[in-house]
Design a protein around this motif. Structure first.
Motif: not given
Length: 368
Positions: A35-36, A41-44, A78-81, A337-341
């Motif tokens: 899951l991590r 892959r989704r947010f990186g 999880m936060l690190g992913s 918001l993370v990948p958007e930024i």
């Protein structure tokens, strides 16, 4: 999905209950490597222009999660992913701290802000270090240390220094860097202790005896007084372990914060305001702190406060921040918001002709 479904459900709950639920969900989900990896892959956002090196530490990007969300290292895997370049947990104290009485966290939806009055509840450095020995994030980890908030442990010399030293001994081996929180706005009995700047030097002298090479970041009470900022920088100059500075939230209700929320609402919500209303003031402090460290400095600046868009993050980088952190923005916009930024940062770097984020640091300093 977050803003249409998850956020409305969470906003019906007490703010601290919703926060604790998010920590438990991240804790549970973070136990699955599969899951991590899927989340990463989704947010990186992997872009070489975003990579940066600060205090000898390599970061995949300059965006991090600020201390306060994960106080005890329960959710860091999880936060690190989620696409962050680093995660800062805490604040952690030498001994267990129960914090202030509840309620102690409130939302201000009209201002896209929160009022924080936690008073640094945490499990203590020994318990957090043991937890991190079992699970760590896949990105750089910072740990924010604070003096134990306990009436039975008043802020007196030399107890304050020994409190920080005990925490550092226990936790330093778990972190890429350590932040010393010198003015937590919600520890009323302790937040003014380091207003006597000589005590900062005394603290750093005590910590020099702790056998660790972990870089230190000093998290300061916000001030626009250039003399005070230069004084602190000069004190830090004598201690090579200090590699950066961060800026805390202002305590109380400073007059310069322009709030939409009704005064009657705020009267029953003690604590520090976090979110978009503090952005302008903390940017001014950031600009003056960048002046104080001077060109070619060994110090890096870590900036937070009102980061809810790529433009807000990029503005802090232009004003001198090497790393930028967010927290309240996640409450209102969710993890997308993370990948958007990050994508927005790459667009701005390309627009302004920078082939790396490091070259953008301070590029807008002094520009109206």
């Amino acid at each position: 999905m977050y803003e249409g479904l998850v956020k409305p459900l969470l906003f019906r709950m007490d703010a601290e209950r919703a926060h604790n639920m998010a920590i438990r969900a991240c804790d549970f989900a973070g136990r699955s490597r599969t899951l991590r990896r899927a989340v990463a892959r989704r947010f990186g956002v992997d872009d070489p222009r975003l990579r940066t090196t600060v205090a000898g530490i390599e970061f995949a990007n300059p965006l991090g999660l600020a201390a306060g969300f994960d106080k005890n290292g329960r959710a860091v895997a999880m936060l690190g992913s989620l696409g962050f370049g680093h995660v800062e947990l805490g604040s952690v104290s030498a001994y267990v701290s129960h914090g202030n009485p509840r309620p102690r966290l409130w939302r201000l939806p009209d201002d896209r802000a929160v009022v924080v009055y936690y008073g640094v509840p945490n499990d203590g450095a020994e318990a957090v270090a043991a937890r991190l020995a079992r699970r760590r994030p896949a990105v750089a980890l910072g740990i924010n240390l604070v003096k134990t908030n306990d009436p039975s442990r008043p802020a007196v010399e030399p107890d304050v220094y020994e409190d920080f030293a005990r925490s550092l001994r226990l936790i330093a081996g778990s972190a890429e860097y350590v932040t010393l929180n010198l003015s937590c706005p919600n520890s009323a009995d302790d937040r003014d202790f380091f207003d006597d700047h000589d005590r900062i030097g005394t603290l750093l002298g005590h910590l020099a005896d702790v056998t660790t090479e972990v870089p230190l970041v000093l998290k300061l009470k916000p001030t626009t007084d250039r003399g005070k900022l230069r004084d602190i920088v000069q004190i830090a100059d004598a201690f090579p372990s200090v590699r950066g500075f961060a800026i805390n939230l202002p305590s109380g209700r400073p007059e310069h914060l322009k709030l939409k929320s009704a005064a009657a609402v705020l009267d029953f919500r003690p604590g520090a305001i976090a979110g978009e209303p503090v952005e302008a003031y903390l940017n001014e402090v950031l600009s003056r702190l960048y002046d104080a460290i001077g060109p070619g400095s060994r110090y890096a600046l870590i900036a937070a406060g009102g980061v809810a868009s790529a433009e807000a993050a990029y503005r802090k980088i232009q004003l001198g921040a090497s790393l930028v952190q967010l927290y309240t923005g996640l409450i209102y916009h969710g993890p997308r918001l993370v990948p958007e930024i990050l994508r927005g940062l790459t667009e701005r770097l390309e627009r302004d002709g920078f082939d790396s984020v490091e070259k953008a640091v301070g590029s807008g300093h002094g520009v109206a």
